[in-house]
Each structure stands twice: as C-alpha cells, then as structure tokens.
Design an enzyme around this catalytic site. Structure first.
Site, PDB file in Angstrom:
ATOM      1  N   HIS A 170       0.860  -1.195   0.000  1.00  0.00           N
ATOM      2  CA  HIS A 170       0.000   0.000   0.000  1.00  0.00           C
ATOM      3  C   HIS A 170       0.895   1.243   0.000  1.00  0.00           C
ATOM      4  O   HIS A 170       1.963   1.250   0.599  1.00  0.00           O
ATOM      5  CB  HIS A 170      -0.900  -0.020   1.237  1.00  0.00           C
ATOM      6  CG  HIS A 170      -1.968   1.019   1.187  1.00  0.00           C
ATOM      7  ND1 HIS A 170      -1.731   2.334   1.518  1.00  0.00           N
ATOM      8  CD2 HIS A 170      -3.265   0.948   0.815  1.00  0.00           C
ATOM      9  CE1 HIS A 170      -2.849   3.022   1.360  1.00  0.00           C
ATOM     10  NE2 HIS A 170      -3.795   2.212   0.925  1.00  0.00           N
TER      11      HIS A 170
ATOM     12  N   GLU B 288      -3.998   2.439  -7.034  1.00  0.00           N
ATOM     13  CA  GLU B 288      -4.369   3.511  -6.111  1.00  0.00           C
ATOM     14  C   GLU B 288      -3.470   4.719  -6.358  1.00  0.00           C
ATOM     15  O   GLU B 288      -2.352   4.770  -5.824  1.00  0.00           O
ATOM     16  CB  GLU B 288      -4.185   3.044  -4.661  1.00  0.00           C
ATOM     17  CG  GLU B 288      -5.050   1.880  -4.273  1.00  0.00           C
ATOM     18  CD  GLU B 288      -5.344   1.873  -2.776  1.00  0.00           C
ATOM     19  OE1 GLU B 288      -6.514   1.915  -2.415  1.00  0.00           O
ATOM     20  OE2 GLU B 288      -4.398   1.853  -1.970  1.00  0.00           O
TER      21      GLU B 288
HETATM   22  P1  13P Z   1      -9.791   6.378   0.640  1.00  0.00           P
HETATM   23  O1  13P Z   1     -10.946   5.559   0.102  1.00  0.00           O
HETATM   24  O2  13P Z   1     -10.036   6.880   2.036  1.00  0.00           O
HETATM   25  O3  13P Z   1      -9.347   7.428  -0.319  1.00  0.00           O
HETATM   26  O4  13P Z   1      -8.554   5.364   0.814  1.00  0.00           O
HETATM   27  C1  13P Z   1      -8.193   4.571  -0.244  1.00  0.00           C
HETATM   28  C2  13P Z   1      -7.189   3.571   0.197  1.00  0.00           C
HETATM   29  O5  13P Z   1      -6.066   3.913   0.534  1.00  0.00           O
HETATM   30  C3  13P Z   1      -7.594   2.170   0.228  1.00  0.00           C
HETATM   31  O6  13P Z   1      -6.501   1.332   0.410  1.00  0.00           O
END
Ligand code: 13P
Length: 268
Positions: A96, A172
């Site tokens: 992550h 992401e």
């Molecule tokens: P948010 O949905 O709060 O933007 O976070 C996304 C995230 O980091 C999921 O791993």
C-alpha cells in the site's frame, strides 16, 4: 470476459473491539443480498481473531493490511503471513502507498511479501500507484510499469500459486487517497488498461482473469462512473468502508452495474 467484482474495505488504523463488532454485524446485514460481487475487509492485526469469530460463517472475507517479508526470526514487531493465516485470513494488502511512503517499502520488498502471503495460501492485493509529484511530472506510467513488472520477479512456482489464489492488483493513485477526490473514470480506466496490457505481455490468460481494483476516494457517489469502466474490477475502499451503509451502496454498484446506466443517462 466477465470478472466478478471485488470490493475490499481497508480499515487502516481505525477500530476498537466495540466499534468493530458493531460495524462487522452491520456489514453482514447490509451485504447479505449482494451475491454478484465478492466482499472483504482488511483490518488491524489484533482484530483478526474477532473478524474470524464474526465473519466465519458469512460470505465476507477478511484479511491483513500487510505481512512480514520474513517467515520467522528475530524481527521485533513483525507479523508473518502464516500467523495471520491462522486467523482465517484469505486476503492481505501488500505494498500500500502508505507503507511505501511511510516505511520506505521498495518494490522488491513488496514482492517478497507477496511471496510470503502466497506461501501461506493468502491472496495478495498488490497495490500500485504514482505519487502526485510523479503524476505531475508525467511519470505515472513508468512508475506503474516498474511496480507491476516487479511481480514477474516471483519464481515460477510462486507465480503459478499466486495466479491460482487469484492475486489482485489495486491501482491507487496516491494523490487520490484520503482526499475525497477520486481519479476521473477515464483516467483510472487508462491506467487499469495499461496494467492489464503489461501483464498480457507476459501472460495473456492471466491478464484476462486478473482483477484490477481501483482505490482512492471511491464513494457511493462516484462508484457508478468508476466501476462501469471495462478494466475496473472493483474497489479498495478506505474512508467509506468504515460506514456500513456507504460500503453497501458501493457494493450494490459492484454487484449490479446495470443500475448505473439509468443513473449515468439521467446525469447526462
Ligand atoms: P480512501 O478511500 O479513504 O481514499 O482510501 C483509499 C485507500 O487507501 C484504500 O486502500
């Protein structure tokens, strides 16, 4: 190719025994009619036992937010994949961006963690994404390419096992995480398509099957525009996973994107 959508909540550093108990029971109730998508939550290590107790007889999967790159040894504070597997975890988020940035986690280390998860029979959710600076410098694709191709550093047996476990990739964009502002659907689709094409260069069949989920500001309000994109196979949800109704509303879209046609047409 119809890939079943997957929506996973990343609870990050949130929760307590009492709050989790309430939220997990609410999730079980809210998601019980949604059969056309898969759902999971990834929560802090101390609560995995609690998740196992509450979710074991439900379709909701649970998992960890990381696993150690080591099997065992003198690594104070580390938690191994085989340990979390003992609590019924079938998922683990790996790489992550919050780990990559706060803990300087390299691609190589993340891929070692993918291997440890796979060895323990856990499906890794391998996260990739460019930072704001990389995005602005036009380096997004090269960063993603490096992160995705790192997966091909897995040895053949582990790679085959990862595929069999249904390895998931989460795109992401770091600039969209926690900002309440997601990437534009076309922008996200372009990156998802790019990731799939990178995998296809090595492995066409897996490229067709791999679920590439989107994370970063996913909400019930933007779920339709994002989850109807052809290469977006679900979501990794931070903030909105802490509210069972919001998570269910995203889940409803994932479970049946046909309802979005009406919504998108009405908006136009
Ligand atoms: P948010 O949905 O709060 O933007 O976070 C996304 C995230 O980091 C999921 O791993």
């Amino acid at each position: 190719m119809m890939r079943k959508k997957l929506v996973v909540g990343n609870w990050k550093l949130h929760g307590s025994l009492a709050e989790n108990e309430k939220l997990m029971h609410e999730l079980v109730d809210q998601l019980k009619h949604l059969h056309n998508a898969d759902f999971g939550i990834c929560l802090p290590y101390p609560y995995l036992f609690q998740a196992q107790k509450i979710l074991a007889k439900t379709p909701i999967l649970w998992g960890a937010q990381n696993v150690s790159q080591f099997y065992d040894g003198a690594y104070t504070s580390s938690v191994s994949a085989s340990m979390v597997a003992e609590f019924g975890c079938t998922l683990a988020i790996i790489g992550h961006s919050e780990r990559r940035s706060y803990s300087h986690e390299s691609n190589q280390k993340a891929v070692t963690r993918v291997k440890r998860a796979v060895d323990a029979g856990i499906t890794p959710i391998y996260c990739v994404g460019e930072t704001l600076a990389e995005h602005e410098l036009g380096q997004a694709k090269s960063v993603i390419e490096e992160q995705v191709l790192a997966l091909f550093g897995l040895d053949d047996a582990t790679y085959a096992h990862a595929k069999a476990l249904g390895l998931v990739i989460a795109y992401e964009p770091v600039w969209a995480i926690g900002k309440g502002q997601a990437a534009k659907p076309e922008q996200a689709q372009t990156m998802h398509q790019f990731i799939r094409a990178l995998i296809a260069k090595r492995d066409k069949t897996f490229a067709e099957n791999v679920r590439i989920i989107y994370g970063g500001g996913l909400t019930p309000e933007n779920a339709c525009t994002l989850l109807t994109m052809s290469d977006i196979d679900g979501g990794l949800v931070g903030r909105c996973s802490l509210n069972a109704i919001e998570f269910r509303r995203i889940g409803e879209v994932a479970s049946d994107t046909k309802q979005c046609v009406v919504e998108i047409v009405e908006e136009a």
